[in-house]
Motif scaffolding. Structure first.
Motif: not given
Length: 293
Positions: A206-227
């Protein structure tokens, strides 16, 4: 939430997914030909006739270029379901070489793999400079890749591992178009500074998280592929845990045509609707996101 906020939403559901490279041995040119000297391992106890055969086969080998390590097969014998290959390990360096673990391929006339195995060659010791030493290599039944092992036209070769690919940032076109140059550089630096992944590992950061105006919750995720292969993710359950150890939200996401290239990290923002929030005032001093088991 200002840095990586995305407008596009992933669909959410209620809680409920080495081209083998074969070396080409170059033979020495007239001006740079290296003719190796035959040497035997100190523990090999050979009859005079056996030594004569090895000397004869060694004399038939083409010269090498300087500074080469080469392997040349001279005999193949099948024992039940196993295969023994006798080969010369050749060293045209001006110094002795010592091996530990070496990956070898048995190839047919077209270069297709017949068998593959990693050998521990530490028992050989040193191969003197400008010399060739015979050695026996046992490919067991589990190492065999073909139903038929030809007696003619085969060769044994070192498997050259591709140079490890540098891990890079991978962006969807929508991210490419919306991120500023500064934001992109920050993401690239983040990807560069993260600890290296284990071979084949895929993880979520996870690199960023927080509430939006409508109280939904946004999470920005870094998906890391080491294959070493591209992966496709179709369904992804995610949970977010705050600094108190509480799971503050959890849901399952459906992704359309979402790929993460080999050895890359790709950001993606996931939106949890307000009704999925289990904790309205989470402690976001620290937090983590992960696929729940």
């Amino acid at each position: 939430m200002g840095l990586f906020r995305r407008k596009a939403k992933a669909a959410v559901q209620e809680p409920e997914q080495q081209e083998v490279q074969n070396p080409i041995e170059e033979t020495g040119t007239k001006d740079h030909a290296v003719y190796t000297t035959l040497t035997f391992h100190e523990e090999w106890d050979l009859e005079a006739q056996e030594k004569y055969v090895y000397r004869f086969r060694h004399q038939q080998l083409p010269p090498l270029n300087p500074n080469q390590i080469s392997i040349s097969g001279i005999r193949l014998v099948e024992y039940d379901n196993d295969v023994v290959v006798v080969a010369f390990i050749r060293n045209s360096l001006e110094k002795a070489v010592r091996f530990e673990h070496v990956d070898l391929l048995l190839l047919d006339e077209q270069g297709r793999p017949l068998a593959k195995k990693q050998f521990d060659l530490s028992d050989i010791g040193e191969i003197p400079p400008m010399s060739a030493m015979p050695w026996r290599f046992l490919f067991e039944e589990t190492d065999i890749l073909s139903e038929d092992i030809p007696q003619e036209g085969w060769k044994i070769a070192f498997e050259l591992k591709a140079k490890p690919q540098e891990h890079k940032l991978d962006l969807d076109i929508s991210w490419e178009n919306s991120l500023s140059e500064v934001q992109r550089e920050r993401l690239e630096q983040l990807v560069s500074d993260l600890p290296k992944l284990n071979p084949g590992e895929v993880n979520f950061m996870g690199i960023e998280a927080g509430f939006m105006e409508d109280r939904s919750f946004a999470v920005t995720v870094l998906i890391r592929n080491g294959s070493e292969k591209q992966i496709k993710i179709e369904k992804l359950p995610l949970a977010v845990e705050d600094a108190d150890g509480d799971v503050i939200c959890q849901g399952g996401f459906t992704l359309d045509d979402f790929f993460v290239k080999a050895q890359t990290s790709k950001p993606r923002t996931f939106i949890f609707p307000a009704q999925l929030m289990a904790k309205q005032n989470p402690n976001l001093r620290t937090w983590k996101v992960y696929p729940p088991s």
